[in-house]
Write a protein that holds these residues in place. Structure first.
Motif, PDB file in Angstrom:
ATOM      1  N   ALA A 102       0.870  -1.176   0.000  1.00 43.02           N
ATOM      2  CA  ALA A 102       0.000   0.000   0.000  1.00 43.02           C
ATOM      3  C   ALA A 102       0.912   1.232   0.000  1.00 43.02           C
ATOM      4  O   ALA A 102       1.506   1.571   1.018  1.00 43.02           O
ATOM      5  N   TRP A 103       1.015   1.889  -1.140  1.00 47.40           N
ATOM      6  CA  TRP A 103       2.015   2.944  -1.321  1.00 47.40           C
ATOM      7  C   TRP A 103       1.355   4.325  -1.360  1.00 47.40           C
ATOM      8  O   TRP A 103       0.413   4.553  -2.112  1.00 47.40           O
ATOM      9  N   ASN A 104       1.872   5.247  -0.533  1.00 51.61           N
ATOM     10  CA  ASN A 104       1.374   6.623  -0.555  1.00 51.61           C
ATOM     11  C   ASN A 104       2.491   7.656  -0.485  1.00 51.61           C
ATOM     12  O   ASN A 104       2.254   8.819  -0.172  1.00 51.61           O
ATOM     13  N   ALA A 105       3.730   7.216  -0.770  1.00 47.81           N
ATOM     14  CA  ALA A 105       4.884   8.111  -0.828  1.00 47.81           C
ATOM     15  C   ALA A 105       5.109   8.864   0.486  1.00 47.81           C
ATOM     16  O   ALA A 105       5.454  10.035   0.488  1.00 47.81           O
TER      17      ALA A 105
ATOM     18  N   ARG B  17       6.894   8.533   4.626  1.00 38.02           N
ATOM     19  CA  ARG B  17       8.025   7.915   5.319  1.00 38.02           C
ATOM     20  C   ARG B  17       7.674   6.536   5.859  1.00 38.02           C
ATOM     21  O   ARG B  17       8.449   5.583   5.743  1.00 38.02           O
ATOM     22  N   GLU B  18       6.491   6.416   6.476  1.00 36.57           N
ATOM     23  CA  GLU B  18       6.102   5.143   7.073  1.00 36.57           C
ATOM     24  C   GLU B  18       5.983   4.038   6.032  1.00 36.57           C
ATOM     25  O   GLU B  18       6.338   2.884   6.293  1.00 36.57           O
ATOM     26  N   ALA B  19       5.479   4.387   4.844  1.00 36.46           N
ATOM     27  CA  ALA B  19       5.361   3.395   3.781  1.00 36.46           C
ATOM     28  C   ALA B  19       6.735   2.971   3.278  1.00 36.46           C
ATOM     29  O   ALA B  19       6.972   1.787   2.994  1.00 36.46           O
ATOM     30  N   ALA B  20       7.663   3.928   3.158  1.00 33.65           N
ATOM     31  CA  ALA B  20       9.021   3.602   2.726  1.00 33.65           C
ATOM     32  C   ALA B  20       9.703   2.679   3.729  1.00 33.65           C
ATOM     33  O   ALA B  20      10.395   1.719   3.358  1.00 33.65           O
ATOM     34  N   ARG B  21       9.500   2.959   5.010  1.00 30.75           N
ATOM     35  CA  ARG B  21      10.069   2.108   6.053  1.00 30.75           C
ATOM     36  C   ARG B  21       9.478   0.698   5.967  1.00 30.75           C
ATOM     37  O   ARG B  21      10.190  -0.309   6.123  1.00 30.75           O
ATOM     38  N   ALA B  22       8.184   0.603   5.714  1.00 32.23           N
ATOM     39  CA  ALA B  22       7.530  -0.707   5.620  1.00 32.23           C
ATOM     40  C   ALA B  22       8.098  -1.526   4.462  1.00 32.23           C
ATOM     41  O   ALA B  22       8.307  -2.739   4.590  1.00 32.23           O
ATOM     42  N   VAL B  23       8.360  -0.885   3.337  1.00 28.46           N
ATOM     43  CA  VAL B  23       8.919  -1.598   2.185  1.00 28.46           C
ATOM     44  C   VAL B  23      10.296  -2.165   2.533  1.00 28.46           C
ATOM     45  O   VAL B  23      10.600  -3.329   2.229  1.00 28.46           O
ATOM     46  N   SER B  24      11.124  -1.371   3.188  1.00 27.42           N
ATOM     47  CA  SER B  24      12.451  -1.868   3.583  1.00 27.42           C
ATOM     48  C   SER B  24      12.336  -3.027   4.564  1.00 27.42           C
ATOM     49  O   SER B  24      13.040  -4.034   4.450  1.00 27.42           O
ATOM     50  N   ASP B  25      11.440  -2.893   5.546  1.00 27.23           N
ATOM     51  CA  ASP B  25      11.266  -3.958   6.536  1.00 27.23           C
ATOM     52  C   ASP B  25      10.705  -5.234   5.927  1.00 27.23           C
ATOM     53  O   ASP B  25      10.917  -6.333   6.457  1.00 27.23           O
TER      54      ASP B  25
ATOM     55  N   ILE C  49       4.345  -9.359  -6.868  1.00 24.74           N
ATOM     56  CA  ILE C  49       4.292  -8.173  -6.021  1.00 24.74           C
ATOM     57  C   ILE C  49       3.508  -7.085  -6.748  1.00 24.74           C
ATOM     58  O   ILE C  49       3.793  -6.784  -7.913  1.00 24.74           O
ATOM     59  N   ASP C  50       2.536  -6.504  -6.060  1.00 28.47           N
ATOM     60  CA  ASP C  50       1.745  -5.404  -6.614  1.00 28.47           C
ATOM     61  C   ASP C  50       1.878  -4.189  -5.715  1.00 28.47           C
ATOM     62  O   ASP C  50       1.721  -4.286  -4.488  1.00 28.47           O
ATOM     63  N   VAL C  51       2.164  -3.044  -6.316  1.00 27.26           N
ATOM     64  CA  VAL C  51       2.136  -1.764  -5.611  1.00 27.26           C
ATOM     65  C   VAL C  51       0.755  -1.156  -5.838  1.00 27.26           C
ATOM     66  O   VAL C  51       0.348  -0.932  -6.989  1.00 27.26           O
ATOM     67  N   LEU C  52       0.028  -0.899  -4.752  1.00 28.38           N
ATOM     68  CA  LEU C  52      -1.320  -0.346  -4.839  1.00 28.38           C
ATOM     69  C   LEU C  52      -1.291   1.119  -4.444  1.00 28.38           C
ATOM     70  O   LEU C  52      -0.856   1.469  -3.339  1.00 28.38           O
TER      71      LEU C  52
ATOM     72  N   ASP D 161       3.961  15.109  -4.075  1.00 27.29           N
ATOM     73  CA  ASP D 161       2.923  14.148  -3.698  1.00 27.29           C
ATOM     74  C   ASP D 161       3.380  12.731  -4.046  1.00 27.29           C
ATOM     75  O   ASP D 161       4.337  12.238  -3.468  1.00 27.29           O
ATOM     76  N   HIS D 162       2.728  12.070  -4.988  1.00 26.03           N
ATOM     77  CA  HIS D 162       3.042  10.677  -5.305  1.00 26.03           C
ATOM     78  C   HIS D 162       4.057  10.536  -6.440  1.00 26.03           C
ATOM     79  O   HIS D 162       4.351   9.422  -6.854  1.00 26.03           O
ATOM     80  N   GLY D 163       4.580  11.642  -6.959  1.00 26.43           N
ATOM     81  CA  GLY D 163       5.509  11.583  -8.071  1.00 26.43           C
ATOM     82  C   GLY D 163       4.823  11.800  -9.398  1.00 26.43           C
ATOM     83  O   GLY D 163       3.590  11.812  -9.494  1.00 26.43           O
ATOM     84  N   GLU D 164       5.619  11.957 -10.438  1.00 24.43           N
ATOM     85  CA  GLU D 164       5.047  12.223 -11.758  1.00 24.43           C
ATOM     86  C   GLU D 164       4.324  11.003 -12.323  1.00 24.43           C
ATOM     87  O   GLU D 164       3.395  11.125 -13.101  1.00 24.43           O
ATOM     88  N   ASP D 165       4.786   9.828 -11.947  1.00 27.27           N
ATOM     89  CA  ASP D 165       4.128   8.584 -12.360  1.00 27.27           C
ATOM     90  C   ASP D 165       3.957   7.745 -11.100  1.00 27.27           C
ATOM     91  O   ASP D 165       4.815   6.933 -10.764  1.00 27.27           O
ATOM     92  N   PRO D 166       2.867   7.944 -10.348  1.00 25.87           N
ATOM     93  CA  PRO D 166       2.725   7.359  -9.009  1.00 25.87           C
ATOM     94  C   PRO D 166       2.977   5.859  -8.954  1.00 25.87           C
ATOM     95  O   PRO D 166       2.421   5.089  -9.736  1.00 25.87           O
ATOM     96  N   GLY D 167       3.836   5.461  -8.020  1.00 29.91           N
ATOM     97  CA  GLY D 167       4.139   4.051  -7.808  1.00 29.91           C
ATOM     98  C   GLY D 167       5.363   3.542  -8.538  1.00 29.91           C
ATOM     99  O   GLY D 167       5.967   2.552  -8.134  1.00 29.91           O
TER     100      GLY D 167
END
Length: 280
Positions: free
Chosen positions: A161-164, A166-174, A185-188, A198-204
């Motif tokens: 579950a990606w929303n750009a 800090r907590e989401a980035a930490r979760a991906v590393s963990d 693997i799917d990024v939602l 925000d979510h970047g030019e091309d989110p995800g």
């Protein structure tokens, strides 16, 4: 970093039925299993202070609780010994007000904290304290297993579950030890906002690129909530994609000593039927 030590947190009255799920995760990770088995100290009635009879009754209740905890711990020891895995048992009596401190202190010394859900609806007191202590105060990721968890289907298809944030980035590393063994693997990304802030030019795609450098193949799914909550949207998509592990950041804040979960995090915990790997 591989997972070598797992701390499973459970309430002693449901520990025997919950231990099977803890064993399955420890086997999957080839990790040492520490079982933190918590019994709650009986409440001392407010009118008990200065009333000798009530204090004696309370002391007897405490002794009985200790005996019950010791009996369950012995049965857990017998069960785990039959599995031939590395383990240790940590039985504790604690007041509800101090459980989060107890849990965080033990969770610091593991690679992954495991919360074993006992019910289907509202979270139990021990479960809430376990989530607060492990997520907010230990610096470790938390794997949350709902009661419906089936150990034969776990971590083969993972959603992030990606929303750009800090907590989401930490979760991906963990989550990397699990992601590296996943088949799909799917990024939602729910209702993304395009832009550098925000979510970047091309989110995800940015997080998908990072994961591709670990040799992982990732699909990005952009989802419109269409009036649903974020948690409803994520859980419905997880069902559609046959997801068996959701990775997400956990959100919340502190109100004095009490940690308050964010709305989406709380709803996911209460309603999920698949495991959640959470980081804060």
């Amino acid at each position: 970093m591989p997972i070598r030590t797992i701390l499973a947190i459970t309430e002693f009255e449901t520990a025997l039925e919950n231990v099977e799920r803890a064993i399955s995760v420890a086997r999957l990770c080839e990790a040492h299993l520490t079982l933190l088995n918590i019994g709650e100290v009986p409440h001392l009635p407010f009118y008990g202070y200065g009333a000798q009879g009530y204090v004696e009754i309370w002391a007897e209740e405490c002794d009985q609780r200790k005996a019950d905890l010791a009996e369950i711990t012995a049965r857990l020891d017998e069960r785990l010994a039959r599995e031939g895995i590395s383990y240790d048992l940590r039985p504790y009596l604690s007041s509800p007000e101090r459980e989060d401190n107890l849990i965080s202190r033990h969770a610091m010394y593991c690679d992954l904290a495991l919360v074993l859900r006992s019910g289907e609806q509202e979270l139990e007191q021990v479960e809430r304290n376990a989530i607060d202590g492990a997520l907010f105060d230990s610096g470790r990721p938390l794997l949350y297993l709902p009661k419906s968890f089936k150990p034969d289907a776990f971590g083969t298809r993972i959603a992030i579950a990606w929303n750009a944030r800090r907590e989401a980035a930490r979760a991906v590393s963990d989550a990397l030890p699990f992601l590296l063994n996943a088949q799909e693997i799917d990024v939602l990304v729910v209702d993304p906002v395009t832009g550098d802030d925000d979510h970047g030019e091309d989110p995800g795609t940015d997080i998908a690129l990072i994961l591709s450098r670990h040799g992982l193949t990732v699909s990005v799914q952009t989802i419109a909530s269409a009036g649903r909550s974020v948690s409803e949207t994520l859980l419905e998509m997880a069902l559609t994609l046959n997801i068996d592990l959701m990775v997400m950041g956990a959100y919340g804040h502190s109100r004095l000593r009490e940690n308050i979960l964010g709305g989406t995090t709380r709803e996911m915990l209460e309603n999920t039927r698949i495991p959640l790997l959470l980081s804060h």
